[in-house]
Motif scaffolding. Structure first.
Motif, short mmCIF file in Angstrom:
data_model
loop_
_atom_site.label_atom_id
_atom_site.label_comp_id
_atom_site.label_asym_id
_atom_site.label_seq_id
_atom_site.Cartn_x
_atom_site.Cartn_y
_atom_site.Cartn_z
N SER A 193 0.93 -1.15 0.12
CA SER A 193 -0.28 0.04 0.02
C SER A 193 0.74 1.20 0.00
N GLU A 194 2.13 1.07 0.52
CA GLU A 194 2.89 2.37 0.66
C GLU A 194 3.29 3.04 -0.92
N GLY A 195 3.50 1.80 -1.70
CA GLY A 195 4.18 1.92 -2.78
C GLY A 195 2.83 2.67 -3.88
N LEU A 196 1.79 1.90 -3.56
CA LEU A 196 0.52 2.27 -4.44
C LEU A 196 0.02 3.75 -3.86
N ALA A 197 0.36 4.13 -2.83
CA ALA A 197 0.05 5.40 -2.27
C ALA A 197 0.55 6.61 -3.12
#
Length: 88
Positions: free
Chosen positions: A30-34
């Motif tokens: 989710s950090e990368g997609l954020a």
């Protein structure tokens, strides 16, 4: 409305790419997609550019009187059909 459709389509494309990467064994967190957004805000002016320089200008006073000639365009007026306007 068309911008919303484009954003929706981009979100679907991002989700599909994330699924493909996970299918190949890549870790998609989710950090990368954020950091990925379907709604770009840099270099795009969705609603155009507006100048605020005119906000301090006073408009000219409104003049309710129009300089319009409402006289007949041709002759003395519209033709009167026979029988109308004549005493019996």
């Amino acid at each position: 409305m068309s911008a919303n459709v484009i954003i929706f389509h981009e979100a679907g494309d991002i989700a599909e790419v994330a699924r493909q990467l996970q299918g190949k064994g890549q870790i998609v967190d989710s950090e990368g997609l954020a950091h990925i957004s379907p709604y770009l805000t840099e270099h795009i002016r969705r609603f155009g550019e507006y100048s605020t320089l005119e906000l301090g200008l006073q408009p000219e006073a409104y003049g309710p009187h129009l300089n319009v000639d409402f006289g007949p365009l041709r002759g003395d007026g519209p033709p009167v059909p026979r029988g109308y306007g004549q005493a019996a």
